[in-house]
Enzyme design. Structure first.
Site, PDB file in Angstrom:
ATOM      1  N   ASP A  46       0.848  -1.179   0.000  1.00  0.00           N
ATOM      2  CA  ASP A  46       0.000   0.000   0.000  1.00  0.00           C
ATOM      3  C   ASP A  46       0.896   1.245   0.000  1.00  0.00           C
ATOM      4  O   ASP A  46       2.039   1.192   0.477  1.00  0.00           O
ATOM      5  CB  ASP A  46      -0.931   0.028   1.219  1.00  0.00           C
ATOM      6  CG  ASP A  46      -1.963   1.144   1.119  1.00  0.00           C
ATOM      7  OD1 ASP A  46      -2.727   1.153   0.132  1.00  0.00           O
ATOM      8  OD2 ASP A  46      -2.008   2.007   2.007  1.00  0.00           O
TER       9      ASP A  46
ATOM     10  N   GLU B 258       0.786   5.777   0.457  1.00  0.00           N
ATOM     11  CA  GLU B 258       0.088   7.034   0.702  1.00  0.00           C
ATOM     12  C   GLU B 258       0.780   8.093  -0.149  1.00  0.00           C
ATOM     13  O   GLU B 258       1.994   8.019  -0.381  1.00  0.00           O
ATOM     14  CB  GLU B 258       0.122   7.414   2.176  1.00  0.00           C
ATOM     15  CG  GLU B 258      -0.544   6.404   3.104  1.00  0.00           C
ATOM     16  CD  GLU B 258      -2.023   6.207   2.857  1.00  0.00           C
ATOM     17  OE1 GLU B 258      -2.652   7.085   2.203  1.00  0.00           O
ATOM     18  OE2 GLU B 258      -2.565   5.183   3.300  1.00  0.00           O
TER      19      GLU B 258
ATOM     20  N   HIS C 267      -4.818  10.561   5.425  1.00  0.00           N
ATOM     21  CA  HIS C 267      -3.730   9.814   6.066  1.00  0.00           C
ATOM     22  C   HIS C 267      -3.080  10.526   7.250  1.00  0.00           C
ATOM     23  O   HIS C 267      -2.336   9.902   8.009  1.00  0.00           O
ATOM     24  CB  HIS C 267      -2.655   9.414   5.042  1.00  0.00           C
ATOM     25  CG  HIS C 267      -2.150  10.532   4.178  1.00  0.00           C
ATOM     26  ND1 HIS C 267      -1.559  11.660   4.682  1.00  0.00           N
ATOM     27  CD2 HIS C 267      -2.137  10.660   2.825  1.00  0.00           C
ATOM     28  CE1 HIS C 267      -1.191  12.451   3.686  1.00  0.00           C
ATOM     29  NE2 HIS C 267      -1.534  11.878   2.544  1.00  0.00           N
TER      30      HIS C 267
ATOM     31  N   HIS D  76      -5.842   6.384   7.409  1.00  0.00           N
ATOM     32  CA  HIS D  76      -5.115   5.481   6.518  1.00  0.00           C
ATOM     33  C   HIS D  76      -3.616   5.576   6.823  1.00  0.00           C
ATOM     34  O   HIS D  76      -3.098   6.636   7.139  1.00  0.00           O
ATOM     35  CB  HIS D  76      -5.347   5.855   5.056  1.00  0.00           C
ATOM     36  CG  HIS D  76      -6.707   5.531   4.560  1.00  0.00           C
ATOM     37  ND1 HIS D  76      -6.990   4.425   3.806  1.00  0.00           N
ATOM     38  CD2 HIS D  76      -7.883   6.182   4.728  1.00  0.00           C
ATOM     39  CE1 HIS D  76      -8.283   4.403   3.513  1.00  0.00           C
ATOM     40  NE2 HIS D  76      -8.841   5.462   4.065  1.00  0.00           N
TER      41      HIS D  76
ATOM     42  N   ASP E 136      -2.505  -0.383   6.594  1.00  0.00           N
ATOM     43  CA  ASP E 136      -3.448  -0.854   5.583  1.00  0.00           C
ATOM     44  C   ASP E 136      -2.947  -2.133   4.910  1.00  0.00           C
ATOM     45  O   ASP E 136      -3.742  -3.016   4.569  1.00  0.00           O
ATOM     46  CB  ASP E 136      -3.693   0.227   4.529  1.00  0.00           C
ATOM     47  CG  ASP E 136      -4.658   1.299   5.019  1.00  0.00           C
ATOM     48  OD1 ASP E 136      -5.082   1.221   6.182  1.00  0.00           O
ATOM     49  OD2 ASP E 136      -4.990   2.214   4.245  1.00  0.00           O
TER      50      ASP E 136
END
Length: 242
Positions: A7, A9, A57, A153, A158
Site C-alpha cells: 500500500d 500514501e 492519512h 489510513h 493498511d
C-alpha cells in the site's frame, strides 16, 4: 510463493499532476504466513500535500521534512520487490504511482510489471461479491477482520489489514489426506506415504471425549461460513448430508 501486500500514501490523486508517494508499506507473506520481513518507509516528496490527502492519512509536510527521497531508497525497494507477487487493493492507483516514481528516479528504470506479478484485490472482491461494497473497510466487516486501529489510513497498517483480508478471502478448502501419513524408515530410505494400520489393545482405557463449548462452536460456525464465502459455496461441511 513469496507474496507482498503493498500500500502507498501520496500527496494527492494524480501522478500526472506532479503528486508523489510519501509512504510505502509492504507486508511479506510466504506460504500464506506473515513473515514479519516487511518494508516500510516515509518519503520526502519535495512538494506540498493536498489538504484532502492529509485528511485521509494525517501525514504532514513537516513530519516528512527529514525523511529520505524516493531516489535514496529506490534500489533497496527494487531488490525487495523483485520476483514477488504483489497483492494490492485498487492496484492501478499504487502501481501507477510506483511506476511514476521509478521513471522520475531513472528513465530506464524497470516498471513494476517487469519486476513482479500483480493481483488486484479490488477486482478479486468484485468477482466474489458483485454488486456489494468492496472497500477495504467493507471487506473487513464481511470477513470479520479487526480494523479498530484504523482511524486514519497508513500504508503499513493498511497493508497488514489487507493481508488478513486477502488470506480470509482466498482461504477456501484444502484437500485432507485422512488416514494417511508419512512413514520414515530408520534405514534412511525416503519417506513413503500410505495407510498405516495399528493394532488397538483390547484393554485400553476408554477414550476421553472433549466437547466444544458454546463459544468454540460459534467460532467454528463462523469459520465454516467464511470458507463457504471464499470458496463460492463449496464448503462441504455446510452441505446437506447425502
Amino acid at each position: 510463493m513469496r507474496q507482498l501486500v503493498v500500500d502507498t500514501e501520496t500527496t494527492g490523486l494524480e501522478p500526472s499532476e506532479g503528486h508523489r508517494i510519501i509512504e510505502i508499506g509492504c507486508v511479506e507473506v510466504i506460504e500464506r504466513r506473515l513473515t514479519k520481513a516487511n518494508f516500510h518507509q516515509y518519503l520526502q516528496p519535495d512538494r506540498e500535500i493536498d489538504a484532502g490527502a492529509v485528511a485521509v492519512h494525517g501525514i504532514s509536510t513537516a513530519f516528512l521534512a527529514d525523511k529520505p527521497r524516493f531516489a535514496d531508497i529506490a534500489e533497496e525497494l527494487i531488490a525487495y520487490l523483485r520476483g514477488a507477487e504483489l497483492i494490492i487493493h485498487n492496484a492501478a492507483f499504487d502501481v501507477g504511482f510506483l511506476n511514476h516514481e521509478l521513471r522520475q528516479w531513472r528513465p530506464d528504470a524497470p516498471r513494476i510489471e517487469d519486476l513482479c506479478t500483480v493481483v488486484d484485490t479490488l477486482a478479486l472482491a468484485r468477482q466474489r461479491h458483485p454488486g456489494q461494497r468492496n472497500s477495504l473497510d467493507a471487506l473487513c466487516r464481511r470477513y470479520e477482520i479487526d480494523n479498530a486501529r484504523r482511524e486514519l489510513h497508513g500504508a503499513l497498517l493498511d497493508a497488514e489489514i489487507l493481508a488478513d483480508v486477502y488470506l480470509a478471502m482466498t482461504g477456501g478448502q484444502v484437500a485432507l489426506a485422512l488416514g494417511q501419513e508419512s512413514i520414515a524408515h530408520h534405514s534412511g530410505e525416503p519417506a513413503q506415504t500410505g495407510v498405516v494400520a495399528r493394532r488397538v489393545r483390547k484393554d485400553r482405557p476408554a477414550l476421553r471425549v472433549v466437547r466444544a463449548n458454546e463459544a468454540e462452536t460459534t467460532a467454528h460456525q463462523r469459520r465454516l461460513e467464511a470458507i463457504n464465502v471464499a470458496s463460492d459455496g463449496g464448503c462441504v461441511w455446510l452441505s446437506p448430508a447425502r
